[in-house]
Each structure stands twice: as structure tokens, then as C-alpha cells.
Motif scaffolding. Structure first.
Motif, PDB file in Angstrom:
ATOM      1  N   PRO A  79       0.804  -1.228   0.000  1.00 36.94           N
ATOM      2  CA  PRO A  79       0.000   0.000   0.000  1.00 36.94           C
ATOM      3  C   PRO A  79       0.839   1.282   0.000  1.00 36.94           C
ATOM      4  O   PRO A  79       1.738   1.450   0.818  1.00 36.94           O
ATOM      5  CB  PRO A  79      -0.792  -0.118   1.306  1.00 36.94           C
ATOM      6  CG  PRO A  79       0.118  -0.885   2.221  1.00 36.94           C
ATOM      7  CD  PRO A  79       0.862  -1.858   1.334  1.00 36.94           C
ATOM      8  N   ILE A  80       0.526   2.163  -0.934  1.00 33.73           N
ATOM      9  CA  ILE A  80       1.033   3.536  -0.861  1.00 33.73           C
ATOM     10  C   ILE A  80      -0.113   4.474  -0.506  1.00 33.73           C
ATOM     11  O   ILE A  80       0.079   5.517   0.108  1.00 33.73           O
ATOM     12  CB  ILE A  80       1.695   3.967  -2.190  1.00 33.73           C
ATOM     13  CG1 ILE A  80       2.307   5.375  -2.047  1.00 33.73           C
ATOM     14  CG2 ILE A  80       0.711   3.907  -3.346  1.00 33.73           C
ATOM     15  CD1 ILE A  80       3.130   5.818  -3.244  1.00 33.73           C
ATOM     16  N   LYS A  81      -1.349   4.071  -0.850  1.00 39.01           N
ATOM     17  CA  LYS A  81      -2.550   4.875  -0.581  1.00 39.01           C
ATOM     18  C   LYS A  81      -3.127   4.502   0.784  1.00 39.01           C
ATOM     19  O   LYS A  81      -2.990   3.378   1.246  1.00 39.01           O
ATOM     20  CB  LYS A  81      -3.605   4.634  -1.667  1.00 39.01           C
ATOM     21  CG  LYS A  81      -3.146   4.970  -3.063  1.00 39.01           C
ATOM     22  CD  LYS A  81      -4.079   4.401  -4.114  1.00 39.01           C
ATOM     23  CE  LYS A  81      -3.975   2.887  -4.189  1.00 39.01           C
ATOM     24  NZ  LYS A  81      -4.641   2.333  -5.388  1.00 39.01           N
ATOM     25  N   GLY A  82      -3.822   5.456   1.387  1.00 38.00           N
ATOM     26  CA  GLY A  82      -4.512   5.176   2.634  1.00 38.00           C
ATOM     27  C   GLY A  82      -5.628   4.167   2.426  1.00 38.00           C
ATOM     28  O   GLY A  82      -6.336   4.207   1.423  1.00 38.00           O
ATOM     29  N   ASP A  87      -7.747   5.753   5.371  1.00 33.18           N
ATOM     30  CA  ASP A  87      -8.391   6.360   4.208  1.00 33.18           C
ATOM     31  C   ASP A  87      -9.259   7.509   4.702  1.00 33.18           C
ATOM     32  O   ASP A  87     -10.170   7.318   5.505  1.00 33.18           O
ATOM     33  CB  ASP A  87      -9.250   5.319   3.483  1.00 33.18           C
ATOM     34  CG  ASP A  87      -9.900   5.860   2.206  1.00 33.18           C
ATOM     35  OD1 ASP A  87      -9.939   7.089   2.022  1.00 33.18           O
ATOM     36  OD2 ASP A  87     -10.384   5.040   1.411  1.00 33.18           O
ATOM     37  N   ARG A  88      -8.983   8.707   4.213  1.00 29.47           N
ATOM     38  CA  ARG A  88      -9.682   9.896   4.708  1.00 29.47           C
ATOM     39  C   ARG A  88     -11.192   9.841   4.464  1.00 29.47           C
ATOM     40  O   ARG A  88     -11.957  10.487   5.182  1.00 29.47           O
ATOM     41  CB  ARG A  88      -9.107  11.159   4.041  1.00 29.47           C
ATOM     42  CG  ARG A  88      -7.645  11.437   4.380  1.00 29.47           C
ATOM     43  CD  ARG A  88      -7.150  12.680   3.667  1.00 29.47           C
ATOM     44  NE  ARG A  88      -5.736  12.915   3.908  1.00 29.47           N
ATOM     45  CZ  ARG A  88      -5.263  13.542   4.981  1.00 29.47           C
ATOM     46  NH1 ARG A  88      -6.095  13.998   5.892  1.00 29.47           N
ATOM     47  NH2 ARG A  88      -3.964  13.719   5.123  1.00 29.47           N
ATOM     48  N   GLU A  89     -11.618   9.068   3.453  1.00 29.43           N
ATOM     49  CA  GLU A  89     -13.033   9.034   3.125  1.00 29.43           C
ATOM     50  C   GLU A  89     -13.660   7.654   3.323  1.00 29.43           C
ATOM     51  O   GLU A  89     -14.716   7.358   2.770  1.00 29.43           O
ATOM     52  CB  GLU A  89     -13.245   9.510   1.683  1.00 29.43           C
ATOM     53  CG  GLU A  89     -12.824  10.964   1.477  1.00 29.43           C
ATOM     54  CD  GLU A  89     -13.282  11.526   0.146  1.00 29.43           C
ATOM     55  OE1 GLU A  89     -13.653  10.728  -0.743  1.00 29.43           O
ATOM     56  OE2 GLU A  89     -13.285  12.748  -0.004  1.00 29.43           O
ATOM     57  N   ILE A 178     -15.180   8.812  -4.982  1.00 22.32           N
ATOM     58  CA  ILE A 178     -14.242   9.137  -6.051  1.00 22.32           C
ATOM     59  C   ILE A 178     -12.956   9.669  -5.432  1.00 22.32           C
ATOM     60  O   ILE A 178     -12.959  10.628  -4.664  1.00 22.32           O
ATOM     61  CB  ILE A 178     -14.823  10.178  -7.020  1.00 22.32           C
ATOM     62  CG1 ILE A 178     -16.121   9.656  -7.646  1.00 22.32           C
ATOM     63  CG2 ILE A 178     -13.813  10.515  -8.096  1.00 22.32           C
ATOM     64  CD1 ILE A 178     -16.797  10.633  -8.571  1.00 22.32           C
ATOM     65  N   ASP A 179     -11.821   9.010  -5.747  1.00 22.05           N
ATOM     66  CA  ASP A 179     -10.526   9.419  -5.217  1.00 22.05           C
ATOM     67  C   ASP A 179      -9.823  10.310  -6.228  1.00 22.05           C
ATOM     68  O   ASP A 179      -9.671   9.948  -7.391  1.00 22.05           O
ATOM     69  CB  ASP A 179      -9.653   8.193  -4.933  1.00 22.05           C
ATOM     70  CG  ASP A 179     -10.248   7.301  -3.845  1.00 22.05           C
ATOM     71  OD1 ASP A 179     -10.851   7.844  -2.917  1.00 22.05           O
ATOM     72  OD2 ASP A 179     -10.110   6.072  -3.946  1.00 22.05           O
ATOM     73  N   GLY A 180      -9.362  11.464  -5.758  1.00 20.99           N
ATOM     74  CA  GLY A 180      -8.664  12.381  -6.643  1.00 20.99           C
ATOM     75  C   GLY A 180      -9.611  12.992  -7.657  1.00 20.99           C
ATOM     76  O   GLY A 180     -10.813  12.770  -7.656  1.00 20.99           O
ATOM     77  N   ARG A 181      -9.067  13.793  -8.545  1.00 20.42           N
ATOM     78  CA  ARG A 181      -9.856  14.423  -9.604  1.00 20.42           C
ATOM     79  C   ARG A 181      -8.950  14.573 -10.822  1.00 20.42           C
ATOM     80  O   ARG A 181      -7.995  15.329 -10.819  1.00 20.42           O
ATOM     81  CB  ARG A 181     -10.349  15.823  -9.173  1.00 20.42           C
ATOM     82  CG  ARG A 181     -11.333  15.820  -8.029  1.00 20.42           C
ATOM     83  CD  ARG A 181     -12.702  15.254  -8.455  1.00 20.42           C
ATOM     84  NE  ARG A 181     -13.682  15.386  -7.391  1.00 20.42           N
ATOM     85  CZ  ARG A 181     -13.841  14.525  -6.399  1.00 20.42           C
ATOM     86  NH1 ARG A 181     -13.049  13.476  -6.333  1.00 20.42           N
ATOM     87  NH2 ARG A 181     -14.768  14.702  -5.475  1.00 20.42           N
ATOM     88  N   GLU A 288      -5.766  14.870  -0.758  1.00 20.99           N
ATOM     89  CA  GLU A 288      -6.846  15.384   0.089  1.00 20.99           C
ATOM     90  C   GLU A 288      -7.992  14.395   0.251  1.00 20.99           C
ATOM     91  O   GLU A 288      -8.631  14.343   1.306  1.00 20.99           O
ATOM     92  CB  GLU A 288      -7.389  16.687  -0.508  1.00 20.99           C
ATOM     93  CG  GLU A 288      -6.407  17.854  -0.461  1.00 20.99           C
ATOM     94  CD  GLU A 288      -6.912  19.052  -1.238  1.00 20.99           C
ATOM     95  OE1 GLU A 288      -8.066  18.994  -1.724  1.00 20.99           O
ATOM     96  OE2 GLU A 288      -6.157  20.039  -1.371  1.00 20.99           O
ATOM     97  N   THR A 289      -8.259  13.594  -0.783  1.00 22.72           N
ATOM     98  CA  THR A 289      -9.396  12.669  -0.720  1.00 22.72           C
ATOM     99  C   THR A 289      -8.984  11.322  -0.139  1.00 22.72           C
ATOM    100  O   THR A 289      -9.462  10.926   0.930  1.00 22.72           O
ATOM    101  CB  THR A 289     -10.020  12.479  -2.110  1.00 22.72           C
ATOM    102  OG1 THR A 289      -9.003  12.085  -3.045  1.00 22.72           O
ATOM    103  CG2 THR A 289     -10.673  13.761  -2.574  1.00 22.72           C
TER     104      THR A 289
END
Length: 499
Positions: A79-82, A87-89, A178-181, A288-289
């Protein structure tokens, strides 16, 4: 233990499946010692022994951990992502997350760093982690990767192959999240993109781009990018992998360069010591997400960052002239990510599972005995319900069936009993609907088909009755019932009810 333990392995896709790789690299002594079955996630419940297995091996938390069984979690990447707690969301109840991971007996691990990152996300205990490496990474070292990939996409022959594997932003599983934009107007998410110019760049440098979208995202984006599937740009889909029974990691070794944004696949690809290129076009929004476990992003991603088309083609050109670029950065990270860099991870996982079973033989034997006794009790209860049905005690049978389902999972017998209760209550269409639903869950169960034929016969639907009796004859091993079904078909024809 007086019988072979049943091992249920679950796989959800061919896009880098640790369980598939583990199954295909099963040593003979494991095959002889245990009864091992690889289940595709959507069809696992159809297997008669699935719910009565002694060991469950997952990659995505597919089957709820059970404190009475041996639970093994291989997961699906470094894992590199939360995730989960990090995970913030994340919307899942923390108790549900902790409940799953707390009952896992063995969590396969890449390295001590992996232990720390995963534990921040799930709250497990350190003794649950076993550093083995990941079985799917063994497949990266196959020497026939290029041959297999070019068989699937013949146009790749003779070209240098670039893989692009972005992480998913949204999925059919959680469409509201939705992660990121990033813009969806082109594959890379660049603000502006000249498809023809990029295709010319690939042609000029004898390159081919193979795009593998995340399985969660294929349903959203394949249609919108259909016109890209030309001019040295090719999509590798799950359907293609399934058709060839090929796992993605059996083909990934053909890549001369891997491009991604935040997908953890690059950590695995580092084992091949080949170039990496990153396209973090929405880095701040993603931070941020979803959030990152490893910061700064620049340090943990050993390769150039392309935020527009010119940077992308420049970075690829650098690697064409010097494939060793960024090797020092990759080599610095490699031992932090991978304790083992060989192709024997599957063997270590099997050794770990076997050792755990040997060391806990007494507890497992007790649980196995409990499972056997529980199954016998369930069969007794079901038999008593059948007796109530035969005696016409509809309300008693229905009440007993509901009580049974509070502690046991529905099997083919449950659908048959429920249908018979409907029939006795004069609810013939409900009985037919119940059996049709049961045959969807258990398509290989001949008894459900026979009962369905009987219900259609009661409904005077002679055509469906005869068709299902014929289907039963093809499916069943019960010679007496097959003969009875054949007689039913002949009777219907003799009476002129159906031709």
C-alpha cells in the motif's frame, strides 16, 4: 485429524491474483496432504463443501473471517494509498474492519515496512504477519511472458512494450466514492492531449502501449476509450485474461517500462529492475481525498513525473537512450519494500500455512470434530423439516426452517424445502420462483432441477416441465430418478400435453 483438511481459496479476478498464483504453484506434498479447491468469488457458494472448509485463503477480504477456522489473508498489493483506518473518506464501520482483521490467523507480508503500513490501516497484531513475499510476484519471473502477451495481442511482436496501469478513481463497487480528480477526456488525465501525435511518437520509436485499467474501472472507461484501441495503443481487458486463463502478472514481465500514477503495482514491478514512469496529474486532490501512507510521494516513486504530454514523451525518450536511469533510486527502495526478491514466495506461503496447521493440530482437530458434529446436526434438523412437510405441517415446517437459518447458511436443500412449503400453502408460483432462484445459486444441483420440473408439471406448464426433466437426466447420477424423469416425459407426450 482423521481426515484431510479442506482448503478454500478465493480469487476475484485475473488481474494479479495472489490466490491463483498460490494455487498454480502448489507443491505436491500440499496437494497430497490437503483437499484444496480454488473458488471464483461469484461461484464459491455453489460448491457443496465451501461453507464447511477448514481453511480460507483470501486476497480482498472476500469471505468473512471466522474464529473457528484458519483464516489466511494475502491481500493484493503493497500500500502507498490510505486504506481503511487510514483512508480519509472510508465509510465502513471501524468495528467491521477490526472484526475482520482481528480473526485473521496469517497475514502474508512483503517486509517489516509492509507490516507497519498495513497495521496502521487495519489494527491487527504483529504476530499475525508472516514475511513470505507475495505469490503473484513469482509470476513476474516467467520466461514466456512476451510470448504469451504477443499471442493475445499479435501486433506487439518486435516492439518495445510500455504498460500503463493507473489506479482506480471510482468503481462499480462504490460509485459514490471518487478518489482524486483527473480529466477523463484521455487516458493519462492530461489537461490537453494530442492522440495522433502520441500515436506517431510510438510508431516512430517502435513502441507499443498496453493499457490495463483497474478491474473496478473497466466498466466505466472501456467504451469511452474504444477509439484508442489502434495505432500502437492496445487495451488488455479482464475478458482477454479470462479467455486465455492468464493472470496479469504472467504477462507483466513482458513490459520494458511501467507507467502508473498511484497504483501499487510498481512496487512489485521493481523486482524486475526496469524503468518506472509516473503520471500524478491530480496529486494534491488525491492527497486530500484518499491520502497517502508514504510521503513524500516524490521519494517513494523512483522515476520521472509526467504532468503533460511533452513530459511524458521526454521521459520515455530518456529511458530509450538510458534504461538504467533512476536505477539508484529504485535500488534504495527495493530492500524496504521486499524482504525477498526471488520467485519462491508461493512456496514460503504454503510452508507457513502447513507449519501453522501442524503447530495447532489439536485445536484444528477439535474444530474439525465440531464442524462434523454441526453438519450432522444440521442434516438431522433438515430431515425433521422434510418430515413435517410430508405430514402437511406447513406452519411447523416454516417456523423450523426460519430457526434453522438463524444459525446455518442456505443450501440447495433449503430452497427445496422452502418451495415445498409454498406448494403446500397453495403458493405455486412462489414455489417456482424459489426453485429458480435456488438453481441460480446452485446451478449444478440436479435435485433443484427435478423439483422445478415437478412444480412446472403442477402448474400445467408442460413444456417447461419436460425441458427440466430432460435437463435433470443430463445432470443426475441417480439412475432411479433419471428413469422416473424419463417416464414423466413419456407420459406428458403420450397424453399429448406437449410435443
Amino acid at each position: 485429524m482423521n481426515q484431510r483438511l479442506k482448503v478454500a481459496m478465493l480469487m476475484s479476478s485475473y488481474s494479479g491474483s495472489n490466490t491463483l498464483a498460490l494455487y498454480r504453484n502448489m507443491p505436491d506434498y500440499i496437494r497430497d496432504k490437503y483437499e484444496v479447491v480454488l473458488h471464483e468469488l461469484n461461484h464459491a457458494h455453489q460448491h457443496p463443501d465451501f461453507y464447511h472448509s477448514d481453511v480460507y485463503i483470501n486476497t480482498h477480504g472476500e469471505y468473512p473471517s471466522n474464529p473457528g477456522k484458519l483464516n489466511v489473508e494475502l491481500w493484493h498489493g503493497f500500500p502507498i494509498k490510505g486504506m481503511a483506518f487510514m483512508d480519509r473518506e472510508e465509510k465502513t464501520d471501524p468495528a467491521e474492519i477490526f472484526g475482520y482483521w482481528s480473526d485473521i490467523n496469517i497475514i502474508a507480508s512483503y517486509s517489516p515496512l509492509y507490516n507497519t503500513l498495513m497495521n496502521a490501516c487495519n489494527g491487527a497484531r504483529i504476530e499475525q504477519y508472516q514475511i513470505t513475499g507475495m505469490p503473484r510476484n513469482d509470476l513476474l519471473f516467467n520466461d514466456n511472458s512476451t510470448q504469451r502477451l504477443t499471442k493475445m495481442i499479435p501486433e506487439l511482436a518486435g516492439k518495445k512494450i510500455l504498460f500503463f496501469m493507473p489506479t482506480f478513481r471510482k468503481s462499480v463497487v462504490t460509485p459514490e466514492k471518487i478518489d482524486g480528480r483527473k480529466t477523463e477526456s484521455n487516458l493519462f488525465g492530461f489537461e490537453h492531449f494530442d492522440q495522433a501525435a502520441f500515436a506517431h511518437f510510438l510508431q516512430e520509436n517502435n513502441l507499443a502501449l498496453v493499457v490495463k485499467l483497474h478491474p473496478f474501472e473497466e466498466a466505466y472507461f472501456l467504451d469511452s476509450f474504444a477509439d484508442w484501441n489502434a495505432q500502437n495503443i492496445y487495451f488488455l481487458t479482464n475478458e482477454m485474461l479470462i479467455a486465455e486463463q492468464a493472470d496479469l502478472y504472467e504477462l507483466l514481465g513482458a513490459a520494458d517500462l511501467l507507467m502508473t500514477d498511484y497504483s501499487s503495482v510498481y512496487f512489485d514491478y521493481m523486482l524486475l529492475d526496469r524503468p518506472l514512469l509516473f503520471t500524478p496529474v491530480d496529486l494534491e486532490q488525491y492527497r486530500e481525498t484518499r491520502g497517502f501512507l508514504l510521503e513524500p510521494y516524490e521519494y517513494w516513486t523512483p522515476g520521472p513525473k509526467a504532468l503533460d504530454q511533452q513530459q511524458l514523451t521526454d521521459a520515455i525518450s530518456v529511458y530509450l537512450h538510458d534504461p538504467t536511469a533512476y536505477r539508484e533510486q529504485r535500488q534504495q527502495l527495493l530492500p524496504l519494500i521486499h524482504t525477498y526478491t526471488d520467485n519462491r514466495s508461493a512456496m514460503r506461503v504454503w510452508e507457513t500455512i502447513d507449519r501453522y496447521i501442524v503447530e495447532h493440530a489439536h485445536q484444528i482437530a477439535q474444530q474439525q470434530q465440531h464442524t462434523t458434529e454441526n453438519r450432522q446436526l444440521q442434516e438431522q434438523i433438515k430431515q425433521s423439516i422434510y418430515t413435517m412437510i410430508e405430514q402437511g405441517k406447513v406452519m411447523d415446517a416454516e417456523r423450523s426452517l426460519q430457526e434453522y437459518l438463524q444459525t446455518a447458511k442456505a443450501d440447495a436443500d433449503v430452497f427445496s424445502m422452502k418451495a415445498m412449503i409454498h406448494l403446500l400453502a397453495g403458493q405455486l408460483q412462489d414455489a417456482i420462483d424459489t426453485l429458480n432462484k435456488g438453481s441460480e445459486f446452485f446451478p449444478g444441483n440436479a435435485d433443484l432441477i427435478y423439483n422445478l420440473a415437478y412444480m412446472y408439471e403442477n402448474a400445467s406448464d408442460w413444456q417447461n416441465a419436460s425441458l427440466h426433466y430432460q435437463k435433470f437426466i443430463l445432470m443426475s447420477d441417480n439412475e432411479d430418478l433419471k428413469q422416473a424423469a424419463q417416464q414423466k416425459i413419456q407420459l406428458l407426450k403420450q397424453e399429448g400435453a406437449w410435443e
